[in-house]
Scaffold this motif. Structure first.
Motif, PDB file in Angstrom:
ATOM      1  N   LEU A 214       0.832  -1.208   0.000  1.00 24.92           N
ATOM      2  CA  LEU A 214       0.000   0.000   0.000  1.00 24.92           C
ATOM      3  C   LEU A 214       0.863   1.254   0.000  1.00 24.92           C
ATOM      4  CD1 LEU A 214      -2.763   1.449   0.303  1.00 24.92           C
ATOM      5  CD2 LEU A 214      -2.499   1.197   2.778  1.00 24.92           C
ATOM      6  N   LEU A 215       1.876   1.284   0.844  1.00 27.70           N
ATOM      7  CA  LEU A 215       2.737   2.466   0.920  1.00 27.70           C
ATOM      8  C   LEU A 215       3.454   2.706  -0.410  1.00 27.70           C
ATOM      9  CD1 LEU A 215       4.292   1.985   4.483  1.00 27.70           C
ATOM     10  CD2 LEU A 215       2.367   3.461   3.826  1.00 27.70           C
ATOM     11  N   GLN A 216       4.009   1.632  -1.001  1.00 26.81           N
ATOM     12  CA  GLN A 216       4.694   1.790  -2.283  1.00 26.81           C
ATOM     13  C   GLN A 216       3.707   2.203  -3.368  1.00 26.81           C
ATOM     14  OE1 GLN A 216       8.216   1.423  -2.876  1.00 26.81           O
ATOM     15  NE2 GLN A 216       7.480   2.585  -4.654  1.00 26.81           N
ATOM     16  N   GLY A 217       2.518   1.648  -3.319  1.00 29.41           N
ATOM     17  CA  GLY A 217       1.498   2.030  -4.303  1.00 29.41           C
ATOM     18  C   GLY A 217       1.146   3.499  -4.208  1.00 29.41           C
ATOM     19  N   MET A 218       1.037   4.017  -2.990  1.00 31.45           N
ATOM     20  CA  MET A 218       0.745   5.438  -2.816  1.00 31.45           C
ATOM     21  C   MET A 218       1.896   6.292  -3.335  1.00 31.45           C
ATOM     22  SD  MET A 218      -1.169   5.447   0.926  1.00 31.45           S
ATOM     23  CE  MET A 218      -1.626   7.198   0.845  1.00 31.45           C
ATOM     24  N   ILE A 219       3.132   5.858  -3.092  1.00 34.30           N
ATOM     25  CA  ILE A 219       4.302   6.566  -3.617  1.00 34.30           C
ATOM     26  C   ILE A 219       4.238   6.618  -5.138  1.00 34.30           C
ATOM     27  CG2 ILE A 219       6.814   6.470  -3.913  1.00 34.30           C
ATOM     28  CD1 ILE A 219       6.901   5.174  -1.077  1.00 34.30           C
ATOM     29  N   ASP A 220       3.957   5.466  -5.754  1.00 29.40           N
ATOM     30  CA  ASP A 220       3.913   5.377  -7.213  1.00 29.40           C
ATOM     31  C   ASP A 220       2.786   6.233  -7.801  1.00 29.40           C
ATOM     32  OD1 ASP A 220       6.030   3.621  -7.053  1.00 29.40           O
ATOM     33  OD2 ASP A 220       4.792   1.814  -7.283  1.00 29.40           O
ATOM     34  N   MET A 221       1.755   6.468  -7.001  1.00 29.25           N
ATOM     35  CA  MET A 221       0.638   7.313  -7.454  1.00 29.25           C
ATOM     36  C   MET A 221       0.901   8.797  -7.222  1.00 29.25           C
ATOM     37  SD  MET A 221      -2.448   4.872  -6.008  1.00 29.25           S
ATOM     38  CE  MET A 221      -3.760   6.046  -6.311  1.00 29.25           C
ATOM     39  N   GLY A 222       2.079   9.117  -6.673  1.00 26.08           N
ATOM     40  CA  GLY A 222       2.463  10.515  -6.520  1.00 26.08           C
ATOM     41  C   GLY A 222       2.306  11.083  -5.129  1.00 26.08           C
ATOM     42  N   GLU A 223       1.878  10.264  -4.169  1.00 25.22           N
ATOM     43  CA  GLU A 223       1.722  10.754  -2.803  1.00 25.22           C
ATOM     44  C   GLU A 223       3.097  10.908  -2.149  1.00 25.22           C
ATOM     45  OE1 GLU A 223      -0.212  12.197   0.487  1.00 25.22           O
ATOM     46  OE2 GLU A 223      -1.058  11.721  -1.479  1.00 25.22           O
ATOM     47  N   ILE A 224       3.265  11.952  -1.365  1.00 26.04           N
ATOM     48  CA  ILE A 224       4.514  12.194  -0.643  1.00 26.04           C
ATOM     49  C   ILE A 224       4.422  11.544   0.737  1.00 26.04           C
ATOM     50  CG2 ILE A 224       6.105  13.923   0.261  1.00 26.04           C
ATOM     51  CD1 ILE A 224       5.922  13.817  -2.793  1.00 26.04           C
ATOM     52  N   LEU A 225       5.272  10.569   0.980  1.00 29.75           N
ATOM     53  CA  LEU A 225       5.345   9.907   2.276  1.00 29.75           C
ATOM     54  C   LEU A 225       6.667  10.304   2.928  1.00 29.75           C
ATOM     55  CD1 LEU A 225       3.126   8.272   0.798  1.00 29.75           C
ATOM     56  CD2 LEU A 225       4.046   6.212   1.886  1.00 29.75           C
ATOM     57  N   HIS A 226       6.579  10.966   4.054  1.00 30.25           N
ATOM     58  CA  HIS A 226       7.783  11.460   4.714  1.00 30.25           C
ATOM     59  C   HIS A 226       8.380  10.392   5.619  1.00 30.25           C
ATOM     60  CE1 HIS A 226      10.078  13.826   7.789  1.00 30.25           C
ATOM     61  NE2 HIS A 226      10.547  14.346   6.674  1.00 30.25           N
ATOM     62  N   ALA A 227       9.700  10.253   5.578  1.00 29.00           N
ATOM     63  CA  ALA A 227      10.407   9.305   6.442  1.00 29.00           C
ATOM     64  C   ALA A 227      10.663   9.953   7.797  1.00 29.00           C
ATOM     65  CB  ALA A 227      11.724   8.885   5.798  1.00 29.00           C
ATOM     66  N   CYS A 228      10.020   9.444   8.826  1.00 28.11           N
ATOM     67  CA  CYS A 228      10.258   9.903  10.200  1.00 28.11           C
ATOM     68  C   CYS A 228      11.348   9.007  10.783  1.00 28.11           C
ATOM     69  CB  CYS A 228       8.972   9.812  11.010  1.00 28.11           C
ATOM     70  SG  CYS A 228       9.148  10.314  12.729  1.00 28.11           S
ATOM     71  N   LYS A 229      12.568   9.524  10.830  1.00 27.33           N
ATOM     72  CA  LYS A 229      13.720   8.699  11.188  1.00 27.33           C
ATOM     73  C   LYS A 229      13.875   8.548  12.698  1.00 27.33           C
ATOM     74  CE  LYS A 229      16.306  10.128   7.059  1.00 27.33           C
ATOM     75  NZ  LYS A 229      17.537  10.809   6.574  1.00 27.33           N
ATOM     76  N   ILE A 230      14.129   7.308  13.118  1.00 26.88           N
ATOM     77  CA  ILE A 230      14.453   7.025  14.510  1.00 26.88           C
ATOM     78  C   ILE A 230      15.728   6.197  14.540  1.00 26.88           C
ATOM     79  CG2 ILE A 230      12.034   7.089  15.219  1.00 26.88           C
ATOM     80  CD1 ILE A 230      12.222   3.954  15.377  1.00 26.88           C
TER      81      ILE A 230
END
Length: 256
Positions: A214-230
């Motif tokens: 789902l996350l990769q699909g949203m990325i491929d559709m142009g959605e910006i997913l921010h990496a919250c680094k820990i």
């Protein structure tokens, strides 16, 4: 923000510990995994907690949470379990897998990140994986981050350690426009399924989708997913050996 915990699965890799209880109720240092998450959420001010259950769901009703059901838990995967909770998305929520524990600092980092979609990723994952597995690369998944901090790739099979800048831990926050985009994406997936198509042009059906699909699909559709680094301060309990290691790492102060 509310917390939605996905805890419908049977936890077969934790048998025999899950023969008589849901995976999220396996005991870790005197508390169930679910209680660890409840305590962490309440410590940072999250009061409303929804658990999406399935396997032995009645046991979840003993906790101070709202329980909803994935009635098809035995034949569906994480994305469909999340889909059961759409009425509870509201304007924003944190989604968590039911088999992880994390420190309040990890959850606070995610709450502080105001991105529409913020995905928690561990940049210090490798030392943990090396304790879990003889061959860390066999289990790890790709995760690539653009210079602007957004995710480029997640959840694929890596060819080398260079494909892994961090590791996704199963903890994501969706806010406002991110919630809207998630709902739109889930609706599109449902329509694809109704039309007999596999989503995102992939091999898996809607029922079989992993969260990383789902996350990769949203990325491929142009959605910006921010990496919250820990950097560490979390653990996954997916197997009996994971549980043994988690007990040991708690004694070592893994959660800080």
């Amino acid at each position: 923000m509310r917390l939605i915990i996905l805890a419908a699965g049977q936890g077969t890799r934790l048998r025999p510990l899950t023969d008589d209880r849901p995976k999220c109720l396996v005991n870790l240092q005197g508390r169930s995994l679910l209680q660890w998450q409840i305590d962490t959420a309440r410590s940072v001010g999250i009061q409303e907690i929804i658990v999406v259950g399935g396997y032995l769901i009645d046991q979840l009703r003993n906790y101070d949470v709202k329980v909803i059901e994935n009635p098809r838990f035995a034949s569906t995967n994480m994305v469909q379990t999340l889909n059961c909770a759409t009425d509870w998305f509201d304007d924003g929520f944190v989604m968590s897998y039911g088999d992880i524990v994390y420190s309040p600092a990890v959850l606070q980092s995610l709450l502080t990140d105001q991105s529409p979609v913020a995905v928690t990723v561990d940049t210090q994952w490798r030392s943990y994986w090396e304790r879990r597995l003889d061959d860390p690369l066999s289990d790890a998944e790709t995760l690539k981050i653009r210079p602007d901090g957004s995710l480029l790739e997640v959840g694929q099979k890596p060819k080398s350690y260079e494909d892994i800048q961090a590791q996704y831990i199963g903890l994501v926050a969706f806010r406002q426009s991110g919630v809207a985009r998630l709902k739109q994406t889930l609706a599109l997936l449902a329509q694809d399924a109704a039309d007999g198509r596999h989503p995102f042009g992939g091999k898996r059906s809607f029922d079989s989708l992993y969260m990383t699909d789902l996350l990769q699909g949203m990325i491929d559709m142009g959605e910006i997913l921010h990496a919250c680094k820990i950097e560490g301060k979390w653990m996954e309990v997916d197997s009996v050996s994971d549980l043994k290691l988690a007990h040991q790492m708690l004694l070592e102060g893994r959660l800080g």
